[in-house]
Design a protein around this motif. Structure first.
Motif, mmCIF file in Angstrom:
data_model
loop_
_atom_site.group_PDB
_atom_site.id
_atom_site.type_symbol
_atom_site.label_atom_id
_atom_site.label_comp_id
_atom_site.label_asym_id
_atom_site.label_seq_id
_atom_site.Cartn_x
_atom_site.Cartn_y
_atom_site.Cartn_z
ATOM 1 N N ALA A 117 0.839 -1.200 0.000
ATOM 2 C CA ALA A 117 0.000 0.000 0.000
ATOM 3 C C ALA A 117 0.868 1.242 0.000
ATOM 4 O O ALA A 117 1.965 1.257 0.574
ATOM 5 C CB ALA A 117 -0.912 0.012 1.217
ATOM 6 N N VAL A 118 0.382 2.290 -0.651
ATOM 7 C CA VAL A 118 1.060 3.585 -0.634
ATOM 8 C C VAL A 118 0.024 4.659 -0.341
ATOM 9 O O VAL A 118 -1.108 4.601 -0.839
ATOM 10 C CB VAL A 118 1.800 3.870 -1.965
ATOM 11 C CG1 VAL A 118 0.849 3.852 -3.158
ATOM 12 C CG2 VAL A 118 2.540 5.198 -1.900
ATOM 13 N N ALA A 119 0.397 5.603 0.501
ATOM 14 C CA ALA A 119 -0.477 6.720 0.845
ATOM 15 C C ALA A 119 0.286 8.022 0.658
ATOM 16 O O ALA A 119 1.506 8.077 0.889
ATOM 17 C CB ALA A 119 -0.959 6.606 2.288
ATOM 18 N N VAL A 120 -0.419 9.049 0.222
ATOM 19 C CA VAL A 120 0.180 10.379 0.061
ATOM 20 C C VAL A 120 -0.706 11.381 0.793
ATOM 21 O O VAL A 120 -1.931 11.401 0.588
ATOM 22 C CB VAL A 120 0.327 10.755 -1.427
ATOM 23 C CG1 VAL A 120 0.777 12.215 -1.577
ATOM 24 C CG2 VAL A 120 1.336 9.823 -2.105
ATOM 25 N N VAL A 121 -0.092 12.195 1.631
ATOM 26 C CA VAL A 121 -0.825 13.153 2.462
ATOM 27 C C VAL A 121 -0.135 14.510 2.408
ATOM 28 O O VAL A 121 1.099 14.596 2.484
ATOM 29 C CB VAL A 121 -0.897 12.678 3.931
ATOM 30 C CG1 VAL A 121 -1.488 13.762 4.834
ATOM 31 C CG2 VAL A 121 -1.719 11.398 4.045
ATOM 32 N N CYS A 122 -0.923 15.563 2.254
ATOM 33 C CA CYS A 122 -0.444 16.939 2.410
ATOM 34 C C CYS A 122 -1.451 17.678 3.283
ATOM 35 O O CYS A 122 -2.579 17.941 2.852
ATOM 36 C CB CYS A 122 -0.291 17.641 1.066
ATOM 37 S SG CYS A 122 0.279 19.360 1.225
ATOM 38 N N GLN A 123 -1.064 17.985 4.498
ATOM 39 C CA GLN A 123 -1.997 18.633 5.423
ATOM 40 C C GLN A 123 -2.404 20.013 4.933
ATOM 41 O O GLN A 123 -3.569 20.403 5.048
ATOM 42 C CB GLN A 123 -1.364 18.741 6.811
ATOM 43 C CG GLN A 123 -1.452 17.486 7.648
ATOM 44 C CD GLN A 123 -1.257 17.772 9.128
ATOM 45 O OE1 GLN A 123 -0.916 18.885 9.525
ATOM 46 N NE2 GLN A 123 -1.476 16.762 9.947
ATOM 47 N N ALA A 124 -1.458 20.764 4.384
ATOM 48 C CA ALA A 124 -1.745 22.148 4.000
ATOM 49 C C ALA A 124 -2.828 22.243 2.938
ATOM 50 O O ALA A 124 -3.662 23.147 2.955
ATOM 51 C CB ALA A 124 -0.466 22.829 3.521
ATOM 52 N N GLY A 126 -4.921 19.638 2.186
ATOM 53 C CA GLY A 126 -6.013 18.723 2.476
ATOM 54 C C GLY A 126 -6.022 17.487 1.591
ATOM 55 O O GLY A 126 -6.999 16.736 1.570
ATOM 56 N N TYR A 127 -4.917 17.272 0.867
ATOM 57 C CA TYR A 127 -4.854 16.107 -0.018
ATOM 58 C C TYR A 127 -4.533 14.857 0.782
ATOM 59 O O TYR A 127 -3.632 14.846 1.619
ATOM 60 C CB TYR A 127 -3.784 16.317 -1.092
ATOM 61 C CG TYR A 127 -3.688 15.162 -2.073
ATOM 62 C CD1 TYR A 127 -4.476 15.124 -3.217
ATOM 63 C CD2 TYR A 127 -2.822 14.098 -1.847
ATOM 64 C CE1 TYR A 127 -4.394 14.070 -4.116
ATOM 65 C CE2 TYR A 127 -2.726 13.045 -2.735
ATOM 66 C CZ TYR A 127 -3.525 13.039 -3.865
ATOM 67 O OH TYR A 127 -3.438 11.983 -4.744
ATOM 68 N N GLU A 128 -5.262 13.796 0.490
ATOM 69 C CA GLU A 128 -5.020 12.507 1.153
ATOM 70 C C GLU A 128 -5.553 11.384 0.267
ATOM 71 O O GLU A 128 -6.700 11.421 -0.156
ATOM 72 C CB GLU A 128 -5.708 12.463 2.510
ATOM 73 C CG GLU A 128 -5.460 11.196 3.300
ATOM 74 C CD GLU A 128 -6.031 11.251 4.703
ATOM 75 O OE1 GLU A 128 -7.097 10.619 4.936
ATOM 76 O OE2 GLU A 128 -5.457 11.958 5.559
ATOM 77 N N GLN A 129 -4.690 10.437 -0.031
ATOM 78 C CA GLN A 129 -5.104 9.303 -0.852
ATOM 79 C C GLN A 129 -4.281 8.082 -0.482
ATOM 80 O O GLN A 129 -3.100 8.191 -0.138
ATOM 81 C CB GLN A 129 -4.928 9.609 -2.342
ATOM 82 C CG GLN A 129 -5.529 8.546 -3.265
ATOM 83 C CD GLN A 129 -5.457 8.945 -4.731
ATOM 84 O OE1 GLN A 129 -4.905 9.972 -5.071
ATOM 85 N NE2 GLN A 129 -6.018 8.114 -5.590
ATOM 86 N N VAL A 130 -4.908 6.923 -0.560
ATOM 87 C CA VAL A 130 -4.213 5.667 -0.314
ATOM 88 C C VAL A 130 -4.639 4.670 -1.380
ATOM 89 O O VAL A 130 -5.784 4.675 -1.833
ATOM 90 C CB VAL A 130 -4.509 5.133 1.110
ATOM 91 C CG1 VAL A 130 -5.990 4.861 1.309
ATOM 92 C CG2 VAL A 130 -3.687 3.879 1.403
ATOM 93 N N ASP A 131 -3.696 3.852 -1.825
ATOM 94 C CA ASP A 131 -3.992 2.867 -2.864
ATOM 95 C C ASP A 131 -3.222 1.587 -2.555
ATOM 96 O O ASP A 131 -2.259 1.592 -1.783
ATOM 97 C CB ASP A 131 -3.592 3.407 -4.237
ATOM 98 C CG ASP A 131 -4.346 2.718 -5.371
ATOM 99 O OD1 ASP A 131 -5.082 1.746 -5.101
ATOM 100 O OD2 ASP A 131 -4.185 3.140 -6.533
#
Length: 204
Positions: A117-124, A126-131
């Motif tokens: 699994a890979v997840a990408v998050v940017c708090q500033a 609001g981006y968040e995705q996991v695949d």
């Protein structure tokens, strides 16, 4: 005054952070030629009761990205996790020679799905995705002497499922079925590229 359009300066991309100290994931991400830093996530990786391997991998990848993103809210953070799935049972990193022997004995002649699994998050932003990038691996019917020789040679005790396909571990296998050749090593770069582009980090 000229009517020529003044070119706009390109929007700077966000800093990229790999939420992992795994040398395998660092080597994979380095292939993209994008500057990045690393930060180690502090996440409890204990499976929850009845949790399926795929769900465990997704949960941990997202938890790692979120935890690191709290310290770097302006950055784009990558989290990843891999769980070997033997007929619905999660197999983690063996840690010791004895556990690695036991894992490979159970896996010989079997199809094991490596749930990466890979997840990408940017708090500033609001981006968040996991695949999830599952990889089905068919192991040869390995003899005990082959298992011992492999483990003594490569010592893959920090790898889920006790095998490194990018090294001598390829000799343990009959077949690999997947749609991203980097997923088995620990970071599915095809999905990672798509996600960090969407989060504001250009790849090309």
């Amino acid at each position: 005054m000229s009517d020529a359009t003044i070119p706009q300066a390109p929007t700077p991309s966000r800093a990229l952070i790999l939420g992992s100290t795994s040398r395998y994931r660092q080597e994979l991400l380095s292939r993209l030629g994008i500057p990045f830093n690393t930060d180690s996530p502090n996440v409890d990786e204990t499976p929850q009761a009845g949790e399926r391997p795929a769900d465990l991998a997704r949960r941990l990848a997202l938890a790692k990205a979120r935890e690191v993103a709290q310290r770097h809210p302006q950055a784009v953070v990558i989290g990843s996790d891999q769980v070997a799935d033997l007929h619905g049972e999660p197999l983690g990193k063996p840690g010791t020679h004895e556990r690695a022997v036991a894992q490979l004995r159970r896996m010989r002649g079997q199809t094991v799905v490596f749930q990466t699994a890979v997840a990408v998050v940017c708090q500033a932003s609001g981006y968040e995705q996991v695949d999830l990038a599952p990889v089905a691996v068919v192991f040869r019917n390995l003899g005990d002497a082959e298992i011992e020789h492999y483990l003594r040679t490569e010592q893959p005790y920090d790898c889920a499922g006790s095998a490194k396909s990018e090294g001598l571990g390829i000799a343990l296998l009959e077949r690999i079925d997947n749609d991203d050749p980097t997923a088995l090593v620990g970071l599915p770069l095809i999905r990672t590229c798509r996600m960090i582009r969407a989060a504001g980090v250009p790849v090309l």
